[in-house]
Design a protein around this motif. Structure first.
Motif, short mmCIF file in Angstrom:
data_model
loop_
_atom_site.label_atom_id
_atom_site.label_comp_id
_atom_site.label_asym_id
_atom_site.label_seq_id
_atom_site.Cartn_x
_atom_site.Cartn_y
_atom_site.Cartn_z
N LEU A 53 0.90 -1.26 0.03
CA LEU A 53 -0.03 0.06 0.05
C LEU A 53 0.89 1.13 0.10
N LEU A 54 1.94 1.41 1.02
CA LEU A 54 2.79 2.38 0.91
C LEU A 54 3.47 2.53 -0.48
N ARG A 55 3.94 1.45 -1.00
CA ARG A 55 4.41 1.72 -2.53
C ARG A 55 3.55 2.46 -3.52
N ARG A 56 2.37 2.03 -3.52
CA ARG A 56 1.30 2.43 -4.25
C ARG A 56 1.15 4.15 -4.04
N PHE A 57 1.30 4.48 -2.74
CA PHE A 57 0.88 5.77 -2.44
C PHE A 57 2.21 6.57 -2.85
N THR A 58 3.29 5.94 -2.61
CA THR A 58 4.44 6.64 -2.88
C THR A 58 4.66 6.97 -4.62
N GLU A 59 4.39 5.71 -5.14
CA GLU A 59 4.56 5.96 -6.52
C GLU A 59 3.67 6.61 -7.32
N SER A 60 2.62 7.09 -6.82
CA SER A 60 1.63 7.94 -7.45
C SER A 60 1.65 9.25 -6.77
N GLY A 61 2.98 9.87 -6.29
CA GLY A 61 3.14 11.00 -5.80
C GLY A 61 2.59 11.61 -4.62
N HIS A 62 2.48 10.50 -3.78
CA HIS A 62 2.04 11.19 -2.45
C HIS A 62 3.11 11.26 -1.37
N ASP A 63 3.08 12.06 -0.47
CA ASP A 63 4.21 12.29 0.29
C ASP A 63 3.66 11.54 1.84
N VAL A 64 4.33 10.35 2.02
CA VAL A 64 3.58 9.40 3.18
C VAL A 64 4.63 9.63 4.42
N THR A 65 4.12 9.83 5.44
CA THR A 65 4.80 9.45 6.74
C THR A 65 4.11 8.27 7.29
N VAL A 66 4.91 7.26 7.72
CA VAL A 66 4.65 6.06 8.35
C VAL A 66 4.61 6.15 9.56
N VAL A 67 3.49 5.72 10.49
CA VAL A 67 3.51 5.74 11.88
C VAL A 67 3.26 4.37 12.56
N PRO A 68 4.04 3.51 12.63
CA PRO A 68 3.89 2.22 13.17
C PRO A 68 3.73 2.09 14.70
N PRO A 194 -8.21 -6.29 3.17
CA PRO A 194 -8.36 -6.36 1.81
C PRO A 194 -7.25 -6.10 1.05
N ASP A 195 -7.11 -6.37 -0.20
CA ASP A 195 -5.95 -6.41 -1.12
C ASP A 195 -5.48 -5.05 -1.10
N PRO A 196 -3.99 -4.66 -0.88
CA PRO A 196 -3.73 -3.51 -1.02
C PRO A 196 -4.10 -2.52 -2.28
N ALA A 197 -4.14 -3.05 -3.11
CA ALA A 197 -4.62 -2.40 -4.41
C ALA A 197 -6.23 -1.93 -4.20
N GLU A 198 -6.87 -2.70 -3.57
CA GLU A 198 -8.23 -2.20 -3.17
C GLU A 198 -8.13 -1.01 -2.24
N LEU A 199 -7.41 -1.20 -1.26
CA LEU A 199 -7.22 -0.10 -0.36
C LEU A 199 -6.90 1.06 -0.76
N PHE A 200 -5.94 0.95 -1.83
CA PHE A 200 -5.36 2.11 -2.43
C PHE A 200 -6.52 2.89 -3.12
N GLU A 201 -7.42 2.28 -3.84
CA GLU A 201 -8.49 2.70 -4.56
C GLU A 201 -9.51 3.54 -3.31
N VAL A 202 -9.89 2.79 -2.26
CA VAL A 202 -10.60 3.25 -1.40
C VAL A 202 -10.05 4.53 -0.89
N ALA A 203 -8.93 4.58 -0.46
CA ALA A 203 -8.18 5.78 0.05
C ALA A 203 -7.97 6.80 -0.95
N SER A 204 -7.76 6.51 -2.31
CA SER A 204 -7.78 7.83 -3.28
C SER A 204 -9.17 8.09 -3.45
#
Ligand code: CTP
Length: 436
Positions: A53-68, A194-204
């Motif tokens: 999911l993180l990779r999808r965000f960064t590759e599509s131009g988002h600035d992501v801060t991970v907080v585990p 859910p699949d990360p690709a689907e989560l990416f769509e929901v989040a987008s």
């Protein structure tokens, strides 16, 4: 049609759609227009899926801060998150205290996504507890929040978790339904991330539109998607290149608006939309049976699928071989049922709304809209979503534009935008036609 591609969509190497517009913003040290996403990661085995999911965000131009959380770091270590996000990992409230990270990260975010979200995190979020950086961030964020729970079925179904999910949803938090399937260990059930690709769509979608109101709650909606295949022999079929993306976007949008959704998918290679009930079919006859069965209790049916209009009269039980004399076999075809026509003219549920799609080019007999209006009348549906595909428009494009024609004479032009945006316009038009 036998070889038509309905509403296909181009993608980046990971399938991630480049983001165009952030929902909210502010002054950016790293330039305007890069949406700031906080990816919270809870302590569950599905933490490894958050890497994708993180990779999808960064590759599509988002600035992501991970907080585990501290538990998440037991599953996937900080170096992985730092390398994939290209930023230091924010994992405790005591590092860089002068920058007040427990407040700043949440305040500056355009979107907070927590995946996986444990039962413990759901409970803390519902009750406003803040004992680490992620829970502090959830309290300080004023942007949309998406939580993607993953846990064992018993924990998901526990009354405490149900109540926490209800509380969060009533506050406008988007809580994604977990998927069903194999859980950690030998057991199966509802609770998978859910699949990360689907989560990416929901989040987008949430980033683009914000959380949507549950105006379709209590409605049962049916969507068909993909392209049917008609077998010629055990290894060959007649088919088309429909990707199913527009139908999946419709299902996702309807779930987000609170509906109970049945998605009848014909040969679609996409992850299941979270929260939809997916029925898989292959031929037009199977699509017909599944759609007619689901339509019996549906408030609306949207036929976004591209069914093959014809099927071979005979299907060979053995692989068809080349003839020694070089002759080619003839294939005799017969017509398949017209599903849209059938469900429009024989409404199982009085007052239900039926929507069709049409990809038209226009010809010597009429313009795109002339042909579409004739099709709307012939099919008997309430709405027809028309794509002008002259010159190959739509096919392979990341976006879609359409005209939505109503049997009542209504015409709504939908400018070029995402398939999710078109999906919401279609549901707006359907909702207007529901009896009060
Ligand atoms: N459709 C259907 N059953 C079929 C063929 C099409 O339900 N056997 C639906 C499609 O899902 C779509 C609509 O009908 O919503 C229009 O599809 P289209 O292929 O444009 O219609 P056809 O009747 O096949 O018209 P044409 O002869 O122009 O291809």
């Amino acid at each position: 049609m036998l070889t038509t591609e309905h509403h296909d969509e181009a993608a980046t190497p990971t399938g991630a759609r480049p983001v165009v517009v952030p929902a909210a913003g502010g002054d950016r040290a790293d330039g305007p227009g890069r949406p700031r996403v906080v990816l919270g990661v809870g302590g569950g085995i599905a933490a490894y899926k958050a890497c994708e999911l993180l990779r999808r965000f960064t590759e599509s131009g988002h600035d992501v801060t991970v907080v585990p959380t501290a538990s998440a770091l037991q599953f996937v270590g900080a170096p992985t998150w730092a390398a994939l996000s290209g930023r230091p990992v924010a994992d405790d409230v005591w590092t860089g205290v002068h920058e007040v990270p427990h407040v700043r990260i949440g305040q500056q975010a355009d979107l907070v996504v927590v995946a996986p979200c444990t039962a413990d995190l759901l409970a803390k979020a519902a009750h406003g507890l803040a004992d680490d950086l992620l829970t502090n961030t959830l309290l300080t964020a004023r942007c949309p929040v998406v939580l993607a729970p993953a846990m064992h079925t018993e924990m998901w179904e526990h009354p405490a978790t149900r109540a926490n999910v209800e509380t969060l949803r009533s506050r406008g938090v988007v809580v994604v339904e977990p998927a069903s399937g194999r859980l950690t260990g030998a057991d199966t059930g509802k609770g998978r991330l859910p699949d990360p690709a689907e989560l990416f769509e929901v989040a987008s979608d949430v980033l683009l539109r914000g959380p949507v109101a549950p105006d379709l709650a209590g409605r049962r909606l049916v969507v068909s998607a993909g392209g049917t295949r008609e077998p010629l022999d055990p290894v060959r079929f007649l088919g088309n290149r429909s990707s199913g993306r527009q139908g999946y976007a419709l299902a996702r949008a309807a779930v987000a608006r609170g509906a109970a959704v049945t998605l009848v998918a014909a040969n679609v290679d996409l992850p299941d939309p979270a929260g939809a009930d997916v029925v898989r079919v292959s031929t037009t006859a199977e699509l017909h049976d599944a759609v007619v069965a689901a339509a019996a209790t549906a408030d609306a049916v949207v036929m976004a699928a591209a069914p093959a209009d014809f099927r071979p009269v005979a299907v060979s039980g053995a692989k068809i071989k080349k003839a020694a004399d070089g002759s080619a076999p003839s294939i005799e075809l017969e017509q398949n049922p017209d599903i849209l026509h059938a469900i429009s003219h024989d409404r199982a549920r009085p007052g239900s709304v039926v929507v069709g799609f049409a990809a038209e080019t226009g010809d010597e007999t009429g313009s795109v809209l002339d042909l579409a209006r004739a099709k709307l009348a012939r099919k008997g549906c309430d709405l027809l979503v028309v794509n002008d595909v002259s010159g190959g428009a739509v096919f392979g494009s990341p976006d879609n534009e359409a005209v939505v024609l109503g049997a009542d004479g209504g015409v709504r032009e939908v400018p070029r935008g995402t398939k999710g945006a078109l999906a919401h316009v279609i549901w707006d038009e359907v909702a207007r036609r529901f009896a009060p």
